[in-house]
Design an enzyme around this catalytic site. Structure first.
Site, PDB file in Angstrom:
ATOM      1  N   THR A 118       0.826  -1.214   0.000  1.00  0.00           N
ATOM      2  CA  THR A 118       0.000   0.000   0.000  1.00  0.00           C
ATOM      3  C   THR A 118       0.861   1.266   0.000  1.00  0.00           C
ATOM      4  O   THR A 118       0.647   2.172  -0.802  1.00  0.00           O
ATOM      5  CB  THR A 118      -0.892  -0.003   1.264  1.00  0.00           C
ATOM      6  OG1 THR A 118      -1.631  -1.221   1.278  1.00  0.00           O
ATOM      7  CG2 THR A 118      -1.847   1.165   1.272  1.00  0.00           C
ATOM      8  N   VAL A 154       4.787   8.005  12.203  1.00  0.00           N
ATOM      9  CA  VAL A 154       3.795   8.487  13.183  1.00  0.00           C
ATOM     10  C   VAL A 154       2.847   9.471  12.496  1.00  0.00           C
ATOM     11  O   VAL A 154       3.290  10.430  11.861  1.00  0.00           O
ATOM     12  CB  VAL A 154       4.466   9.210  14.378  1.00  0.00           C
ATOM     13  CG1 VAL A 154       3.412   9.673  15.384  1.00  0.00           C
ATOM     14  CG2 VAL A 154       5.495   8.312  15.056  1.00  0.00           C
ATOM     15  N   GLY A 182       0.796   9.112   9.937  1.00  0.00           N
ATOM     16  CA  GLY A 182       0.617   9.044   8.478  1.00  0.00           C
ATOM     17  C   GLY A 182       1.211  10.278   7.808  1.00  0.00           C
ATOM     18  O   GLY A 182       2.410  10.533   7.891  1.00  0.00           O
ATOM     19  N   GLY A 205      -7.065   0.325   2.967  1.00  0.00           N
ATOM     20  CA  GLY A 205      -5.598   0.343   3.106  1.00  0.00           C
ATOM     21  C   GLY A 205      -5.122   1.038   4.368  1.00  0.00           C
ATOM     22  O   GLY A 205      -3.980   1.480   4.433  1.00  0.00           O
ATOM     23  N   GLU A 223      -3.076  -2.475   9.523  1.00  0.00           N
ATOM     24  CA  GLU A 223      -1.844  -3.256   9.414  1.00  0.00           C
ATOM     25  C   GLU A 223      -2.164  -4.611   8.799  1.00  0.00           C
ATOM     26  O   GLU A 223      -3.325  -5.037   8.793  1.00  0.00           O
ATOM     27  CB  GLU A 223      -1.243  -3.473  10.811  1.00  0.00           C
ATOM     28  CG  GLU A 223      -0.835  -2.197  11.504  1.00  0.00           C
ATOM     29  CD  GLU A 223       0.148  -1.373  10.695  1.00  0.00           C
ATOM     30  OE1 GLU A 223       1.249  -1.858  10.429  1.00  0.00           O
ATOM     31  OE2 GLU A 223      -0.198  -0.251  10.302  1.00  0.00           O
ATOM     32  N   LYS A 254       3.772   4.283  18.254  1.00  0.00           N
ATOM     33  CA  LYS A 254       3.890   5.677  17.780  1.00  0.00           C
ATOM     34  C   LYS A 254       4.145   6.638  18.940  1.00  0.00           C
ATOM     35  O   LYS A 254       4.982   7.540  18.828  1.00  0.00           O
ATOM     36  CB  LYS A 254       2.632   6.060  17.005  1.00  0.00           C
ATOM     37  CG  LYS A 254       2.546   5.327  15.662  1.00  0.00           C
ATOM     38  CD  LYS A 254       1.178   5.469  15.038  1.00  0.00           C
ATOM     39  CE  LYS A 254       1.122   4.837  13.650  1.00  0.00           C
ATOM     40  NZ  LYS A 254      -0.243   4.679  13.154  1.00  0.00           N
TER      41      LYS A 254
HETATM   42  N1  HSE Z   1      -2.464   0.934  10.628  1.00  0.00           N
HETATM   43  C1  HSE Z   1      -2.019   2.285  10.814  1.00  0.00           C
HETATM   44  C2  HSE Z   1      -3.206   3.138  11.211  1.00  0.00           C
HETATM   45  C3  HSE Z   1      -1.391   2.783   9.549  1.00  0.00           C
HETATM   46  O1  HSE Z   1      -4.340   2.689  11.034  1.00  0.00           O
HETATM   47  O2  HSE Z   1      -3.022   4.237  11.706  1.00  0.00           O
HETATM   48  C4  HSE Z   1      -0.705   4.110   9.685  1.00  0.00           C
HETATM   49  O3  HSE Z   1       0.401   4.038  10.551  1.00  0.00           O
END
Ligand code: HSE
Length: 399
Positions: free
Chosen positions: A10, A126, A128, A181, A184, A199
């Site tokens: 992704t 951290v 996104g 997407g 995890e 994070k």
């Molecule tokens: N799985 C993580 C989330 C992806 O949902 O925040 C981004 O770090």
């Protein structure tokens, strides 16, 4: 300058898309073109435009002197650590979106990067697409950071928003988050709060300039949140949010990840869906908040490419991020909280055990909701220990 991507899932495919869509402006900003020349993946991607770039052995990248910049978007600690270490040792700058790797090995990889005169960056690990790491390390570097409260997991925030607003079921919204997407590979890390814990461990390590181990952070996820909790939250005008909280406590920090009931006045109350936000209090700045898409292909790739541009511009420099391997012993004495409790006891029975400030009736048979006075965690645990088995249906801290 040539770029390689390790892991074409992704985020990795998003990085390729950002490099291609914004190729001209990136070239202008860096002063030269960034060209993707190799992609490491287990798959062949036959028929896909990326197919000619695919390699299956990381050494083909590590030993390729024409590659300057490497992106790691594989996820997980191993083999990502081995591969990233090899890239740094071969004089390549590396950026990663991999919070498991950074939380576990960040200090070690920074030391290796410095030793080899290159950079190790991890903005996308951290929040996104939110540029929170560079903000803390650069813009707020004149401040003592006193508090960080974040909604730092997009999957769970998306799920809780949908459950609260549309009454959707847990499994259905999880599937949607996966399809978008956000989640995890194993969504347990999202749902049980481990992703958020990693994070906040990274952010607290950067503030402390030393190692905060995520295993030391008390964590509760959202798997025990039910539609009844949202009914009470609605009644109270509050929102259920998974928060990652880190507060300076003398020379140390108190850190916790858990679902909280947020009041309408809380700055994070209106952070909905996949959006993330990080509320940061500096001793000079006071409060500030950073908001943006917390997960998903292009937002996360945007942060990765931001690192690529930074590393390309300053390619003669080594990492300056200070994060020693010395472990921080976390403080366990948190400031007191009010608690929201759902219980099958009568009001008189609850009052016998907890200092009750308010009762709440959400019209659910066989239970009541109460809000306690402020209690320390230790006071709360001592009182809760006096409850009969099964009498406590839910406990959420208030924020
Ligand atoms: N799985 C993580 C989330 C992806 O949902 O925040 C981004 O770090």
């Amino acid at each position: 300058m040539n770029v390689a991507i390790m892991g074409f899932g992704t985020i990795g495919s998003g990085v390729a898309e950002v490099l291609s869509t914004n190729s001209a402006l990136i070239e202008e900003r860096v002063g030269q073109k960034l060209t993707l020349t190799k992609v490491l993946d287990l798959r062949d991607f036959e028929g896909d435009p990326v197919a000619p770039l695919i390699v299956h052995d990381y050494k083909e990248i590590a030993q390729d002197d024409s590659i300057d910049l490497v992106v790691e978007t594989m996820g997980g600690v191993e083999p990502a650590f081995t591969f990233v270490k090899a890239m740094l040792e071969n004089g390549k700058h590396v950026t990663t979106s991999n919070k498991a790797l950074v939380a576990d090995k960040g200090a070690e990889l920074l030391a290796i990067a410095k030793e080899h005169g290159v950079q190790f960056q991890f903005e996308a690990s951290v929040g996104g697409g939110i540029p929170i790491i560079r903000t803390i390390l650069s813009c707020l570097t004149g401040d003592e950071i006193e508090e960080i409260v974040g909604i730092v997991n997009g999957t769970t925030n998306y799920m809780m928003t949908k459950m609260a607003e549309e009454g959707s079921g847990f499994d259905d919204v999880l599937k949607e988050a996966q399809a978008n997407g956000y989640a995890e590979a194993d969504p347990t890390a999202d749902i049980e709060g481990h992703d958020a814990t990693r994070k906040i461990a990274i952010l607290t390590s950067l503030v402390a300039q030393a190692q905060v181990d995520y295993e030391d952070i008390p964590v509760e996820g959202i798997s025990h949140i039910t539609s009844a909790d949202f009914a009470y939250a609605k009644k109270l005008g509050r929102a259920v949010k998974l928060l990652a909280v880190s507060r300076r406590a003398g020379d140390s920090f108190t850190v916790r990840v858990a679902p909280y009931l947020l009041s309408e006045e809380h700055p994070l109350f209106a952070v909905h869906g996949v959006m993330n936000a990080v509320y940061v209090v500096g001793n000079m700045l006071g409060p500030s908040m950073y908001y943006g898409s917390g997960a998903g292909s292009l937002p996360t790739a945007s942060a990765v490419v931001g690192d690529l541009v930074h590393m390309a511009r300053y390619h003669d420099e080594a990492s300056t991020i200070r994060w020693s391997k010395e472990k921080v012993a976390l403080e366990t004495q948190e400031r007191p909280y009010k608690n929201f409790l759902r219980t099958s006891l009568s009001e008189a029975e609850v009052r016998d055990i907890f200092p009750v400030a308010e009762t709440v009736d959400a019209g659910i048979a066989g239970e009541i909701g109460v809000i306690t006075d402020e209690m320390t965690e230790q006071e709360y645990q001592a009182a809760a220990g006096r409850l009969a088995d099964g009498a406590l249906l839910q406990r959420l801290r208030l924020a």
